[in-house]
Design an enzyme around this catalytic site. Structure first.
Site, PDB file in Angstrom:
ATOM      1  CE  LYS B 133      44.140  35.780  28.044  1.00 52.30           C
ATOM      2  NZ  LYS B 133      44.033  36.994  29.400  1.00 52.30           N
ATOM      3  CE1 TYR B 218      46.401  36.736  25.689  1.00 52.95           C
ATOM      4  CE2 TYR B 218      47.821  35.879  27.471  1.00 52.95           C
ATOM      5  CZ  TYR B 218      47.050  36.703  26.878  1.00 52.95           C
ATOM      6  OH  TYR B 218      46.352  37.963  27.454  1.00 52.95           O
TER       7      TYR B 218
END
Lengths: 363, 363
Positions: B133, B218
């Site tokens: 990611k 996150y």
């Protein structure tokens, strides 16, 4: 900010030396042993459960009078605090305080949108004014309060009790001395479950706003006294899950703020979600935080380096009003003048503007 | 969100049954005992210090190949992990994986803006792709990755390791079951001191963005999996204190987000200020939090009611890649498909738009 406040105050003080009432009070107050008389204006929960008991613990003050619109409360308070009948006022008669030398300071604890009226009345009666936060519901009304006190040669203070609490003071010291480096990112939030839907806090005409005005002001203040700077840009959103109870005022507000040094803040205020009551200041080399930060007691601090951030409990209301009384006695500026209260109202107005317009607002 | 992902995946799976490479792999993978071969594409710190060691701990995977642009690394890894020469590729030769049955999955760990190229190459070679990611640097490029894997009849997973970590899973359970009432206000932030100025993270062409893309993802993910909803409105600001190091990318971003249920979030991401690494979900009747939440280990949880929120440590990389391997073996959808990664990129794009335009952005 402090320089600004001091400068403004000194102008006020200079003007005050020409104003007869200030001179007479100052003369009386010159005796450091004399306790100043404080009249409580507005006898709601805060006055009843916090401020009146706190006044009993002060060094420099005593409860000397009350202003209330409820005759039953007047009788009860007179008995409980042994107040002379002449020191009991209604909002309509408080101008007669001008004749009452027992009262030096009026502590305004009425709904936000009544602060102006009661401050002007107190100032015209020759009294210094200490006023609950938010100072008023608009910058213009704050300015009128400042002007009224200035014209009367009287001091105006904003009841920012955290500014006199040792954990908060230690946090300000850590920030100013950059003990963990410069403050960079502050997270701050305060939320309460506001309870009954018939209270003035959820009536816009009396409150001027909801969560942001009532509890958000604590988080906003924290971002200002921790950075020692004024925000220059804010973005904000409001969310509402109970459109009945919070028809007139904001339920939950989240906002971001930028400061000139590059410090930044992300914050929340809520009338729906309790349990948020903290700030954490993330600095270049660590962080410090208070959680709970804003309650009347039980404040707890911690630091990333494990060093203690803990002090004995103080009565914050006693501390703030004692400080104001000392400022009056010693004719020195308070660190929480009307201008300080007005600045928070100015920023909250910008936050509301950002919510309304969907735009980042420069201040 | 999950329904959406599942639907999209099932379409992909249906198409896959017509695609020859999927059938052959599926046949091989049908044996539940067989460990799937994983090739690591990009041998930086993350692969070296986290993912390769984690692969040794998996039940369903083994390190079966590498893709690197650095011949010295290739030799070192070949010796260390006893890899056959034919399973060592450069970025230019990785298409030859099509002939290598030892490799079932390519784990893409290259800089953000190279994910598309390497995912397409892996998919065309008939490999399933698990990708770090953020999935890519734009929604369009994410979509191309999704399309490439779909056309090849291969699965695409996004490496959201927190989604396989027991503290996070327990938080999701608390939220979904409304054990403390509905989630109302989430605070989340992740900041690191990004270190050397010559790394790809601060080069826009390779990273597509700074703190928000790298660590903010996150916090953003957390707000989504805790609410179980997609944000519909964001506001954001960026601050920069080191315009040299962070000339090309964002240093610190703060944002707010609104969710359809009335939940709200206030968040930060920083490349300058470490020590922020948490989320707290404030619910109707209490809160739960993780701090640290996002580190590779040492995750700690707490709840307002004092109940424990504590689990033995797991290797999150082993957990995520094992789950993906099981999904491949069992031909069932992953909870972290490419669409999930694309959704975060979409929201981050909106956050950047809010910073750029000074407006709240509807998503």
């Amino acid at each position: 900010m402090q320089d600004f406040s001091r400068r403004r105050f000194m102008q006020g003080a200079a003007a005050a030396t020409l104003a007869a009432p200030f001179v007479s009070t100052a003369t009386r107050a010159a005796s450091p042993d004399k306790k100043l008389g404080v009249a409580l204006c507005g006898l709601g929960n805060l006055s009843t459960n916090q401020i009146a008991p706190a006044l009993q613990k002060t060094e420099h003050c005593r409860l000397a009078g009350i202003v209330t619109g409820t005759p039953g409360k007047a009788d009860e308070w007179r008995r409980k605090y042994d107040l002379p009948k002449r020191s009991v006022y209604s909002y309509d008669t408080m101008h007669r305080m001008a004749d009452n030398d027992d009262i030096d300071i009026v502590y305004v604890v009425t709904p936000n949108a009544l602060h102006l009226e009661h401050t002007v009345a107190a100032a015209k009666a020759g009294k210094h004014v200490f006023c609950e936060k938010p100072l008023e519901i608009s910058v213009e009304r704050c300015q009128q309060m400042i002007d009224a006190c200035k014209s009367a040669g009287r001091m105006l203070g904003t009841a920012y009790r955290c500014r006199f609490e040792p954990h908060h003071l230690e946090c300000i010291r850590i920030a100013r001395e950059q003990e963990l480096g410069a403050v960079r990112i502050i997270e701050a939030g305060f939320g309460i479950d506001v309870g009954r839907p018939d209270q003035w806090r959820v009536k816009h005409a009396l409150s001027g706003g909801g969560a942001l005005m009532d509890v958000g002001v604590y988080a906003l203040q924290a971002t200002r006294y921790l950075t020692g700077e004024e925000p220059v840009l804010v973005t904000a959103t409001e969310t509402k899950t109970d459109p009945v109870k919070f028809k007139e005022v904001d339920e939950t507000v989240t906002w971001t703020a930028q400061f000139p040094s590059g410090a930044t803040a992300y914050c929340t205020a809520s009338f729906k979600v309790g349990g948020i009551k903290n700030f954490r200041a993330n600095c270049e080399r660590g962080w410090f935080e208070l959680d709970p930060a804003y309650y009347y007691g039980g404040i707890k601090g911690s630091r990333s380096d494990g060093k203690p951030l803990s002090f004995p409990a103080v009565d914050m209301f006693a501390a703030e009003i004692d400080d104001f009384a000392r400022c009056v006695k010693e004719r020195r500026p308070t660190i929480v003048p009307g201008e300080e209260g007005m600045q928070d109202v100015k920023i909250m107005t910008a936050i509301y503007e950002s919510i309304r317009t969907g735009r980042a607002v420069r201040i």
